[in-house]
Motif scaffolding. Structure first.
Motif, PDB file in Angstrom:
ATOM      1  N   ALA A 147     -69.062  79.682 -23.999  1.00  0.00           N
ATOM      2  CA  ALA A 147     -69.010  79.315 -25.340  1.00  0.00           C
ATOM      3  C   ALA A 147     -68.807  77.896 -25.596  1.00  0.00           C
ATOM      4  N   VAL A 148     -67.735  77.288 -24.942  1.00  0.00           N
ATOM      5  CA  VAL A 148     -67.045  76.227 -25.349  1.00  0.00           C
ATOM      6  C   VAL A 148     -67.698  74.948 -24.594  1.00  0.00           C
ATOM      7  N   ALA A 149     -67.609  75.242 -23.259  1.00  0.00           N
ATOM      8  CA  ALA A 149     -68.151  73.995 -22.169  1.00  0.00           C
ATOM      9  C   ALA A 149     -69.519  73.398 -22.647  1.00  0.00           C
ATOM     10  N   PRO A 150     -70.441  74.226 -22.655  1.00  0.00           N
ATOM     11  CA  PRO A 150     -71.900  73.319 -22.845  1.00  0.00           C
ATOM     12  C   PRO A 150     -72.012  72.499 -24.098  1.00  0.00           C
ATOM     13  N   ASP A 151     -71.049  72.663 -25.192  1.00  0.00           N
ATOM     14  CA  ASP A 151     -71.217  71.759 -26.239  1.00  0.00           C
ATOM     15  C   ASP A 151     -70.117  70.452 -25.951  1.00  0.00           C
ATOM     16  N   THR A 152     -68.945  70.723 -25.078  1.00  0.00           N
ATOM     17  CA  THR A 152     -68.220  69.681 -24.935  1.00  0.00           C
ATOM     18  C   THR A 152     -68.442  68.986 -23.687  1.00  0.00           C
ATOM     19  N   LEU A 153     -68.820  69.497 -22.504  1.00  0.00           N
ATOM     20  CA  LEU A 153     -69.029  68.781 -21.225  1.00  0.00           C
ATOM     21  C   LEU A 153     -70.465  68.734 -20.771  1.00  0.00           C
ATOM     22  N   GLN A 154     -70.991  67.485 -21.034  1.00  0.00           N
ATOM     23  CA  GLN A 154     -72.431  67.271 -20.555  1.00  0.00           C
ATOM     24  C   GLN A 154     -72.105  66.557 -19.033  1.00  0.00           C
ATOM     25  N   THR A 155     -72.475  67.375 -18.121  1.00  0.00           N
ATOM     26  CA  THR A 155     -72.232  66.674 -16.766  1.00  0.00           C
ATOM     27  C   THR A 155     -73.601  66.231 -16.269  1.00  0.00           C
ATOM     28  N   LYS A 156     -74.545  66.777 -16.772  1.00  0.00           N
ATOM     29  CA  LYS A 156     -75.996  66.279 -15.914  1.00  0.00           C
ATOM     30  C   LYS A 156     -76.293  64.701 -16.279  1.00  0.00           C
ATOM     31  N   TYR A 157     -76.617  64.060 -15.187  1.00  0.00           N
ATOM     32  CA  TYR A 157     -76.822  62.863 -15.004  1.00  0.00           C
ATOM     33  C   TYR A 157     -77.966  62.234 -15.793  1.00  0.00           C
ATOM     34  N   PHE A 158     -78.219  61.560 -16.736  1.00  0.00           N
ATOM     35  CA  PHE A 158     -79.274  61.039 -17.286  1.00  0.00           C
ATOM     36  C   PHE A 158     -79.286  59.641 -17.508  1.00  0.00           C
ATOM     37  N   ALA A 159     -79.911  58.652 -16.965  1.00  0.00           N
ATOM     38  CA  ALA A 159     -80.174  57.420 -17.017  1.00  0.00           C
ATOM     39  C   ALA A 159     -81.495  57.064 -16.776  1.00  0.00           C
ATOM     40  N   GLU A 160     -82.025  56.466 -17.660  1.00  0.00           N
ATOM     41  CA  GLU A 160     -83.323  55.929 -17.663  1.00  0.00           C
ATOM     42  C   GLU A 160     -83.607  54.634 -17.998  1.00  0.00           C
ATOM     43  N   VAL A 161     -84.242  53.631 -17.126  1.00  0.00           N
ATOM     44  CA  VAL A 161     -84.205  52.274 -17.436  1.00  0.00           C
ATOM     45  C   VAL A 161     -85.515  52.205 -18.130  1.00  0.00           C
ATOM     46  N   LEU A 162     -85.659  51.592 -19.312  1.00  0.00           N
ATOM     47  CA  LEU A 162     -86.940  51.355 -20.167  1.00  0.00           C
ATOM     48  C   LEU A 162     -87.603  50.181 -19.655  1.00  0.00           C
ATOM     49  N   SER A 163     -86.863  49.036 -19.489  1.00  0.00           N
ATOM     50  CA  SER A 163     -87.204  47.760 -19.178  1.00  0.00           C
ATOM     51  C   SER A 163     -86.139  46.957 -18.524  1.00  0.00           C
ATOM     52  N   VAL A 164     -86.627  46.000 -17.717  1.00  0.00           N
ATOM     53  CA  VAL A 164     -85.762  44.803 -17.135  1.00  0.00           C
ATOM     54  C   VAL A 164     -86.416  43.477 -17.042  1.00  0.00           C
ATOM     55  N   LYS A 165     -85.630  42.484 -17.179  1.00  0.00           N
ATOM     56  CA  LYS A 165     -86.121  41.294 -17.380  1.00  0.00           C
ATOM     57  C   LYS A 165     -85.252  40.296 -16.683  1.00  0.00           C
ATOM     58  N   ALA A 166     -85.479  39.815 -15.579  1.00  0.00           N
ATOM     59  CA  ALA A 166     -84.397  38.872 -14.776  1.00  0.00           C
ATOM     60  C   ALA A 166     -84.342  37.559 -15.666  1.00  0.00           C
ATOM     61  N   GLY A 167     -82.987  37.059 -15.420  1.00  0.00           N
ATOM     62  CA  GLY A 167     -82.714  35.880 -16.633  1.00  0.00           C
ATOM     63  C   GLY A 167     -83.368  34.556 -16.209  1.00  0.00           C
ATOM     64  N   ASP A 168     -83.779  34.430 -14.916  1.00  0.00           N
ATOM     65  CA  ASP A 168     -84.430  33.097 -14.744  1.00  0.00           C
ATOM     66  C   ASP A 168     -85.675  33.533 -13.627  1.00  0.00           C
ATOM     67  N   THR A 169     -86.144  32.505 -13.202  1.00  0.00           N
ATOM     68  CA  THR A 169     -87.457  32.678 -12.135  1.00  0.00           C
ATOM     69  C   THR A 169     -86.735  32.676 -10.938  1.00  0.00           C
ATOM     70  N   LYS A 170     -85.820  32.421 -10.459  1.00  0.00           N
ATOM     71  CA  LYS A 170     -85.039  32.558  -9.166  1.00  0.00           C
ATOM     72  C   LYS A 170     -84.841  34.018  -8.957  1.00  0.00           C
ATOM     73  N   LEU A 171     -84.559  34.673  -9.800  1.00  0.00           N
ATOM     74  CA  LEU A 171     -84.336  36.031  -9.639  1.00  0.00           C
ATOM     75  C   LEU A 171     -85.233  37.319  -9.857  1.00  0.00           C
ATOM     76  N   THR A 172     -85.369  38.110  -9.051  1.00  0.00           N
ATOM     77  CA  THR A 172     -86.166  39.212  -9.518  1.00  0.00           C
ATOM     78  C   THR A 172     -85.445  40.541  -9.658  1.00  0.00           C
ATOM     79  N   ALA A 173     -85.967  41.456 -10.680  1.00  0.00           N
ATOM     80  CA  ALA A 173     -85.102  42.735 -11.109  1.00  0.00           C
ATOM     81  C   ALA A 173     -86.014  43.729 -10.987  1.00  0.00           C
ATOM     82  N   GLN A 174     -85.743  44.798 -10.333  1.00  0.00           N
ATOM     83  CA  GLN A 174     -86.222  46.220 -10.442  1.00  0.00           C
ATOM     84  C   GLN A 174     -85.721  47.178 -10.523  1.00  0.00           C
TER      85      GLN A 174
END
Lengths: 164, 144
Positions: free
Chosen positions: A112-139
């Motif tokens: 009854a209680v835990a599903p509302d208060t504890l979300q343990t499932k990992y969720f991280a989705e990267v939508l976009s990345v942009k390297a700060g300068d031309t010497k760097l690459t990001a993926q």
């Protein structure tokens, strides 16, 4: 009313004490002087008592075993209650009941209680990345269930570069 | 009137949930010295230590510095966990998670700009520069 309720005369009381041998010697001698027939009476009563003791048949007790058991039950000390066993058994029941309550509480909480208060499932989705300068690459790297933005092209920081 | 009401409702729905925070930290990943056992991970990283070890191929992880800021709608938050590494973050609540815009700076150099969706207690890791002592990693996490 029986005979024991009739009060004895002073003579009868003294005669009874004389026959039973309870009079002190001086009083006994005075009583014998005063009542010479008392010595013969005492001898007759003593002879009668001896005859009764030696010739009378002893009374037989019927159902003796029953009375023995009753008497033994009365005189035998009561068995002490085993206090060590009963509380242990009760304690075991209490512990078991407590464990059941704890399990039920955990089940109710998780349902009854835990599903509302504890979300343990990992969720991280990267939508976009942009390297700060031309010497760097990001993926983006999704590996072993975690999301990592992987940047290459750095120069290695020297040992004297203080990290704090 | 209805349009204004709708605008207020939308703003409320997209704003951060009161009390939610963004936590960031700079981590140094390294190998244990010869003959020594790897140090246990700090509690903040313990749930992910095994996966980090596999991805970055290092044995031990220590937190060099961390910073926490309360999320507040569209406002940009600056997090400075160490004096060399710092971040700008904007978070907007979407469903059960957050839509994040992050900028990662090393000294005055902008390293990366990224956009991500993060659930609560689901950290995003960024591989930073190498150091003589090991690999720099930065982490972001939404904490209820």
């Amino acid at each position: 009313m029986n005979n024991s309720d009739i009060p004895l005369s002073p003579y009868q009381e003294k005669l009874t004490a004389y026959v039973d041998g309870l009079l002190p010697p001086a009083e006994r001698a005075a009583f014998e002087r005063e009542h010479p027939e008392a010595a013969a009476e005492k001898a007759a009563i003593s002879a009668l008592g001896a005859a009764l003791r030696s010739h009378s048949e002893p009374a037989t007790l019927r159902h003796g075993e029953f009375f023995n058991r009753r008497i033994l039950r009365e005189i035998t000390p009561a068995q002490p209650v085993s206090t060590a066993e009963i509380p242990a058994w009760k304690l075991w029941r209490l512990v078991f009941a407590g464990a059941c309550c704890a399990l039920a509480s955990v089940g109710i909480y998780k349902a009854a209680v835990a599903p509302d208060t504890l979300q343990t499932k990992y969720f991280a989705e990267v939508l976009s990345v942009k390297a700060g300068d031309t010497k760097l690459t990001a993926q983006v790297v999704h590996a072993d269930g975690i999301a990592v933005v992987w940047i290459d092209g750095f120069e290695k920081l020297p040992g004297d570069y203080i990290l704090k | 009137m209805i349009a204004r009401l709708l605008a207020v409702l939308l703003a409320t729905a997209s704003a951060s949930q009161a009390g939610d925070k963004i936590w960031s930290a700079v981590i140094l990943a390294s190998d244990a010295k010869r003959g020594e056992r790897p140090k246990p991970p700090p509690p903040e990283l313990a749930p992910f230590a095994a996966r980090l070890a596999k991805v970055f191929t290092y044995e031990q992880f220590e937190i060099l510095g961390s910073a926490t800021k309360e999320l507040d709608g569209q406002k940009e938050r600056w997090l400075v966990p160490t004096q060399n590494f710092w971040f700008g973050a904007t978070a907007r609540r979407q469903g059960t998670g957050y839509h994040l815009n992050l900028e990662f700076f090393h000294d005055r150099r902008r390293i990366v700009e990224t956009e991500a969706m993060l659930g609560p207690l689901s950290p995003l890791f960024i591989r930073g520069p190498m150091h003589e002592r090991g690999q720099i990693i930065v982490v972001f996490e939404i904490r209820p």
